[in-house]
Design an enzyme around this catalytic site. Sequence first.
Site, PDB file in Angstrom:
ATOM      1  N   ALA A   1       9.020-137.052 -30.213  1.00 51.12           N
ATOM      2  CA  ALA A   1       8.367-135.767 -30.431  1.00 51.12           C
ATOM      3  C   ALA A   1       6.861-135.822 -30.230  1.00 51.12           C
ATOM      4  O   ALA A   1       6.206-134.784 -30.098  1.00 51.12           O
ATOM      5  CB  ALA A   1       8.670-135.265 -31.845  1.00 51.12           C
TER       6      ALA A   1
ATOM      7  N   ARG B   1      -3.111-140.888 -26.725  1.00 53.88           N
ATOM      8  CA  ARG B   1      -3.821-141.927 -25.983  1.00 53.88           C
ATOM      9  C   ARG B   1      -3.543-141.879 -24.479  1.00 53.88           C
ATOM     10  O   ARG B   1      -4.216-142.530 -23.698  1.00 53.88           O
ATOM     11  CB  ARG B   1      -3.457-143.310 -26.563  1.00 53.88           C
ATOM     12  CG  ARG B   1      -4.056-143.534 -27.944  1.00 53.88           C
ATOM     13  CD  ARG B   1      -3.381-144.682 -28.680  1.00 53.88           C
ATOM     14  NE  ARG B   1      -2.117-144.279 -29.293  1.00 53.88           N
ATOM     15  CZ  ARG B   1      -1.344-145.085 -30.028  1.00 53.88           C
ATOM     16  NH1 ARG B   1      -1.701-146.330 -30.226  1.00 53.88           N
ATOM     17  NH2 ARG B   1      -0.213-144.641 -30.546  1.00 53.88           N
TER      18      ARG B   1
HETATM   19  C1  UD1 Z   1       4.718-147.410 -33.942  1.00 55.76           C
HETATM   20  C2  UD1 Z   1       4.833-148.148 -35.271  1.00 55.76           C
HETATM   21  C3  UD1 Z   1       4.204-149.538 -35.128  1.00 55.76           C
HETATM   22  C4  UD1 Z   1       4.874-150.290 -33.984  1.00 55.76           C
HETATM   23  C5  UD1 Z   1       4.846-149.479 -32.698  1.00 55.76           C
HETATM   24  C6  UD1 Z   1       5.724-150.140 -31.667  1.00 55.76           C
HETATM   25  C7  UD1 Z   1       4.723-146.420 -36.985  1.00 55.76           C
HETATM   26  C8  UD1 Z   1       3.891-145.773 -38.031  1.00 55.76           C
HETATM   27  N1  UD1 Z   1       4.147-147.397 -36.304  1.00 55.76           N
HETATM   28  O1  UD1 Z   1       3.341-147.231 -33.682  1.00 55.76           O
HETATM   29  O2  UD1 Z   1       4.359-150.269 -36.338  1.00 55.76           O
HETATM   30  O3  UD1 Z   1       4.232-151.539 -33.815  1.00 55.76           O
HETATM   31  O4  UD1 Z   1       5.363-148.152 -32.902  1.00 55.76           O
HETATM   32  O5  UD1 Z   1       5.656-149.506 -30.425  1.00 55.76           O
HETATM   33  O6  UD1 Z   1       5.876-146.078 -36.838  1.00 55.76           O
HETATM   34  N2  UD1 Z   1       6.851-139.789 -32.842  1.00 55.76           N
HETATM   35  C9  UD1 Z   1       7.516-138.653 -33.223  1.00 55.76           C
HETATM   36  N3  UD1 Z   1       6.954-137.866 -34.181  1.00 55.76           N
HETATM   37  C10 UD1 Z   1       5.783-138.172 -34.793  1.00 55.76           C
HETATM   38  C11 UD1 Z   1       5.127-139.345 -34.395  1.00 55.76           C
HETATM   39  C12 UD1 Z   1       5.681-140.139 -33.423  1.00 55.76           C
HETATM   40  O7  UD1 Z   1       8.572-138.333 -32.704  1.00 55.76           O
HETATM   41  O8  UD1 Z   1       5.382-137.401 -35.677  1.00 55.76           O
HETATM   42  C13 UD1 Z   1       7.451-140.621 -31.798  1.00 55.76           C
HETATM   43  C14 UD1 Z   1       6.566-140.763 -30.581  1.00 55.76           C
HETATM   44  O9  UD1 Z   1       6.875-139.745 -29.612  1.00 55.76           O
HETATM   45  C15 UD1 Z   1       6.910-142.149 -30.049  1.00 55.76           C
HETATM   46  C16 UD1 Z   1       7.370-142.900 -31.293  1.00 55.76           C
HETATM   47  O10 UD1 Z   1       7.629-141.930 -32.287  1.00 55.76           O
HETATM   48  O11 UD1 Z   1       7.960-142.095 -29.117  1.00 55.76           O
HETATM   49  C17 UD1 Z   1       6.309-143.884 -31.803  1.00 55.76           C
HETATM   50  O12 UD1 Z   1       5.106-143.163 -32.092  1.00 55.76           O
HETATM   51  P1  UD1 Z   1       3.689-143.709 -31.709  1.00 55.76           P
HETATM   52  O13 UD1 Z   1       2.686-142.711 -32.125  1.00 55.76           O
HETATM   53  O14 UD1 Z   1       3.658-144.212 -30.321  1.00 55.76           O
HETATM   54  O15 UD1 Z   1       3.584-144.963 -32.730  1.00 55.76           O
HETATM   55  P2  UD1 Z   1       2.751-146.291 -32.507  1.00 55.76           P
HETATM   56  O16 UD1 Z   1       1.335-146.025 -32.851  1.00 55.76           O
HETATM   57  O17 UD1 Z   1       3.043-146.864 -31.187  1.00 55.76           O
HETATM   58 MG    MG Z   2       3.858-146.129 -29.534  1.00 53.60          MG
END
Ligand code: UD1
Ligand code: MG
Length: 472
Positions: free
Chosen positions: A13, A18
Amino acid sequence: MDNKPLDVLILAAGLGTRMRSDIAKVLHRLDGRPLINHVCRTAAALAPRKVYVVVGHQGDEVCEAVLTELEEEYVEFVWQREQLGTGDAVNSAREFLENEHSELLVLSGDVPMIRAETLAGLLRQHQSHRGKGAACTMLSVSLDEPSGYGRVIRDSAGLFERIVEQKDATAEELEVGEINSGIYCFETAKLYEALSKVSNHNAQGEFYLTDVPAVMREAGELVSIYKHGDNSEIEGINDRRQLAELERTLRRRTVNKLMMDFGVTVIDPHNTYVGGSVSVGRDTVIHPNVTLEGDTRIGDGCVIRSGTRIKDSRVGHGVEVLDNCLLDNAEVRNNCRIGPSAHLRPGAVLEEGARVGNFVEVKKSVLGRNSKANHLTYIGDARIGENTNIGAGTITCNYDGKNKHVTEIGDNVRIGSDTMLVAPVKVGDGSVTGAGTVVTKDIPPNSLVVGAPARVIRKIGSEDPEDIDEGD
Ligand code: UD1
Ligand code: MG
């Protein structure tokens, strides 16, 4: 061991700030397919009961992309209207899952390289710990440069203690090289129970899914770590640099496979772009700066010269594609020669031994066996027979401003330079057009025509066409 059903939940979602993009991150393409599609295909390989996909940013487009990969009845889309963190994303599916007696594999839409075999290993470890009641098994790896990822903190016994996000970590915690891949297997009901206790009191003000395992541990549950050896599989894509790096990794993998398993010569593997679904036959030689993509199949013993791009096309054996050609949805049979600088558009079919040369464009047309169009020609909506030569500068005038019309040219025809064929029109077998002819009416077989509009000036004997210079 009881076998609980397996469900998969994919988090997709987020916007992906970045990426600095107007396009949601999971829709950015890797190896020609949206990131989310890679994850969906891998998930499907595990044959789960259902795949839940959490969508938000450009959710409609994400749903559309997912449905090109998975059957509709197999998928449940879950909307997360406001992106409050990965924990909140999982919470969006609460109504579907919280009472399920199942295992839930959580995947990230932005971690596209993970392999089904690795996930199967994670599930096996989770299940083997089930005797002791593992509530969660998380996938970790050790990185030399762990920056950006959540770190796995272990207790003095080396067991899981908690995950700390980069932005919340102390200097000491940042030194830890073991990172959270964002991939976990949970006992579904226990996940939702623990998730209720997660707050957003952290540097990003988000609900972190990464807090769940620590909550479970504090409640006396077992959290197990599946430590994996292949770092490249868990690389998340958060910015365009990472996207480019993974693209390069994938490309290298594909090109290596072509060389090692399929006997293809790749002159410069660093500058050859081959999609994962492309096949190339033995002893084919690929020169630098060639792109082969989509559903493309190339036969044995071909030569593909520099600057050529071939997309969704079939190329037979012994075909030579010279420099700077574009083939899109074309079919090329054995021993044809194409280019330099030719354009085969959708529906172009070259029968065996046909040749298409410099600055020739072919669309939705068949060029028969051993027929040639070697210079500066447009062939559209045409059917051309065998052993026919199309002279330089010939154009099938297929469009009358409203509709497209067909040009039919028979076998053993010699079309003279700069002939205009005003479709619909037919040129009979063995006929010849003089230079600059404008053909507006059908030409019977074995006729020599000249002028604008074309007139038949004489009949041709069977030996005559051989006398006429093909202008190679
Ligand atoms: C996340 C992990 C981190 C891990 C990394 C691995 C968390 C808090 N952190 O960080 O520990 O090392 O992935 O790649 O989980 N997403 C949603 N809804 C939201 C936020 C995110 O669906 O409200 C989805 C994003 O689209 C994405 C995934 O969740 O596909 C991961 O989110 P992202 O923001 O990339 O987390 P990272 O900072 O990479
Ligand atoms: Mg990520």
